[in-house]
Scaffold this active site. Structure first.
Site, PDB file in Angstrom:
ATOM      1  CG  LEU A   8      46.462  19.033  20.705  1.00 16.52           C
ATOM      2  CD1 LEU A   8      46.808  18.624  21.838  1.00 16.52           C
ATOM      3  CD2 LEU A   8      47.857  18.808  19.977  1.00 16.52           C
ATOM      4  CE  LYS A  22      36.501  15.194  19.993  1.00 14.85           C
ATOM      5  NZ  LYS A  22      36.672  14.568  21.672  1.00 14.85           N
ATOM      6  N   GLY A 100      40.397  21.450  19.993  1.00 11.25           N
ATOM      7  CA  GLY A 100      39.766  21.939  18.713  1.00 11.25           C
ATOM      8  C   GLY A 100      38.040  21.356  19.452  1.00 11.25           C
ATOM      9  CD  GLU A 151      44.599  12.211  32.514  1.00 10.07           C
ATOM     10  OE1 GLU A 151      43.560  12.701  31.318  1.00 10.07           O
ATOM     11  OE2 GLU A 151      44.779  13.491  31.917  1.00 10.07           O
ATOM     12  CG  HIS A 360      -5.214  37.127   1.317  1.00  9.51           C
ATOM     13  ND1 HIS A 360      -5.695  37.363   1.706  1.00  9.51           N
ATOM     14  CD2 HIS A 360      -5.846  37.462   0.051  1.00  9.51           C
ATOM     15  CE1 HIS A 360      -7.016  38.734   1.523  1.00  9.51           C
ATOM     16  NE2 HIS A 360      -6.497  38.276  -0.017  1.00  9.51           N
ATOM     17  CB  SER A 402      -9.316  37.395  -7.096  1.00 10.18           C
ATOM     18  OG  SER A 402      -9.017  38.217  -5.161  1.00 10.18           O
TER      19      SER A 402
END
EC number: 2.7.7.23
Length: 455
Positions: A8, A22, A100, A151, A360, A402
């Site tokens: 569901l 949801k 679900g 409920e 680096h 470098s």
């Protein structure tokens, strides 16, 4: 023994305050309903029917490619009405009904419910909880038999004290559903058709009610708002962390560790705080992962150290290599045994050879670097001409000084040395020294400009 499944998933989830249903909120990087579908798929059912409602197209898109039948509940008139919509699509066999938005339900719990429920029984999954507020209560007679489910909105003060709650998960044969569902009346505060009324019908028809319980309370917890979603996320992650630690991995703080996919681990690994695992990740033995690292779809071999604040994505880090701190290894990299990708180094689609180091401040893109090379600070492989990517190839034992730029496509030969500050646009032969920079000049007559001052 055949089985049909009804999930569901028609609810809007107003308390989420979201533009999506949801059931499409995510937990551990998967939607809630994907968690549920994954659990029931392991039962090998003959068919799975998902009842959709609010923004049904989004739900169908999220589950695209799976063997699922979608049924649209145009009006949300309750759980009994929802199952009634699915009834024509079910086979003449037992039917497992669940929600679900209950993402942590395990296959083992569902399998136990199905296996212990006979074709002429009604199977109900119930649980005992400390705080049953907002949940339907299981009412039993003096002999302990289930008589009804009430409920919260319809319960009296005595019934509200009951700790045993209805999880909303049932197993019942289609023949019984065909008889009972049309008899459900909307004579309640909500004016909805409650599936829970089938308990009353079962008692009236002298149908045996088989009650089973989950292994863990968290398995039956639903999600109605973002606070509950966050709580279940931590439950999920803690559970995953405990399983990983049981395999011989130390986690500095399980509350600050997230797995959003699948993690395969070796023994004696150490994982520091705030590490995030995405997709499929494999760790070898004796791997150390520093704080704040993100690993995604990668293989980390034995004795590798991933230092703090580093990212590895879609790549393989070979035995004994070091990555980081503050390094980024992008997809299609192969960092060979003992190699180093140091701090503030970014690599993309690059092979860094055995024992080679880029320690680096370097960018390595579309590069193939041999063994035992040294890549100095600030080196850039210039791989993009604005349209196409080009490759840089560096031979074994090369030394790149470098602040050098290697303009691809270019080849640096084995043992070659590139002087610091050079811009290389042509291939460099093996064992050559190449320097490409302006000659240094000294001008002793030069005077620096002086700013005018106010008089």
């Amino acid at each position: 023994m055949g089985l049909s499944v009804v999930i569901l998933a028609a609810g809007k989830g107003s308390r989420m305050n979201s533009n999506k249903p949801k059931v499409l909120q995510t937990l551990a990087a998967k939607t809630l309903i994907e968690h549920v579908v994954s659990s029931v798929e392991k039962l090998n059912p003959d068919n799975i029917v998902v009842v959709t409602g609010h923004l049904k197209e989004q739900v169908e898109d999220a589950l695209q490619g799976r063997n699922i039948t979608f049924v649209y509940q145009q009006q949300q008139l309750g759980t009994g009405h929802a199952v009634l919509q699915a009834l024509p699509y079910l086979k003449e066999q037992k039917v497992l009904i669940l929600y679900g938005d209950v993402p942590l339900i395990s296959t083992e719990v569902l399998e136990n419910l199905v296996d212990t429920t006979n074709d002429d029984d009604l199977g109900v999954l119930t649980a005992f909880v400390e705080n049953p507020q907002g949940l339907g209560r299981i009412v039993r007679d003096k002999f302990g038999a289930v008589t009804e489910i009430v409920e919260e909105k319809d319960a009296n003060d005595i019934q509200r004290q009951i700790k045993e709650i209805n999880t909303g998960i049932y197993c019942v044969h289609k023949n019984l559903l065909q008889k009972w569902l049309p008899e459900i009346k909307a004579n309640n505060v909500q004016k909805e058709y409650y599936l829970t009324d089938i308990i009353t019908f079962a008692k009236a028809d002298h149908v045996s009610i088989n009650v089973t319980h989950p292994i863990n309370e968290f398995e039956i917890l639903g999600v109605n708002d973002r606070t509950q979603l966050a709580s279940l996320e931590r439950v999920w992650q803690r559970n995953v962390a405990e399983k990983i630690m049981a395999k011989g991995v130390s986690i500095a703080d399980p509350n600050r560790f997230d797995v959003r996919g699948n993690l395969d681990v070796g023994k004696d690994c150490w994982i520091d705080i705030n590490v995030i695992i995405k997709g499929n990740v494999k760790l070898g033995n004796n791997v150390v992962i520093g704080a704040n690292c993100i690993l995604k779809n990668c293989i980390i071999e034995d004795n590798v150290r991933i230092k703090s604040n580093s990212m590895v994505d879609g790549s393989i880090i070979r035995e004994g290599a070091i990555v980081g701190p503050f390094a980024r290894v992008r997809p299609e990299c192969d960092v060979k045994e003992g190699a180093v990708i140091g701090n503030f180094v970014e690599a993309k689609k690059t092979i860094l050879g055995k024992g080679s180091k880029a320690s680096h401040l370097t960018y390595l893109g579309d590069s193939e670097i041999g063994a035992n090379c040294n890549i100095g600070a600030g080196v850039i492989t210039c791989n993009y001409d604005g349209v196409n990517k080009h490759k840089t190839v560096i031979g074994d034992y090369a030394f790149i000084g470098s602040d050098s730029q290697l303009i691809a496509p270019v080849n640096i030969g084995q043992g070659a040395t590139v002087g610091a500050g050079s811009t290389i646009v042509k291939d460099v032969p093996a064992d050559n020294l190449v320097i490409s920079r302006a000659r240094q000049r000294h001008i002793d007559t030069w005077q620096r400009s002086v700013k005018k001052t106010d008089k």
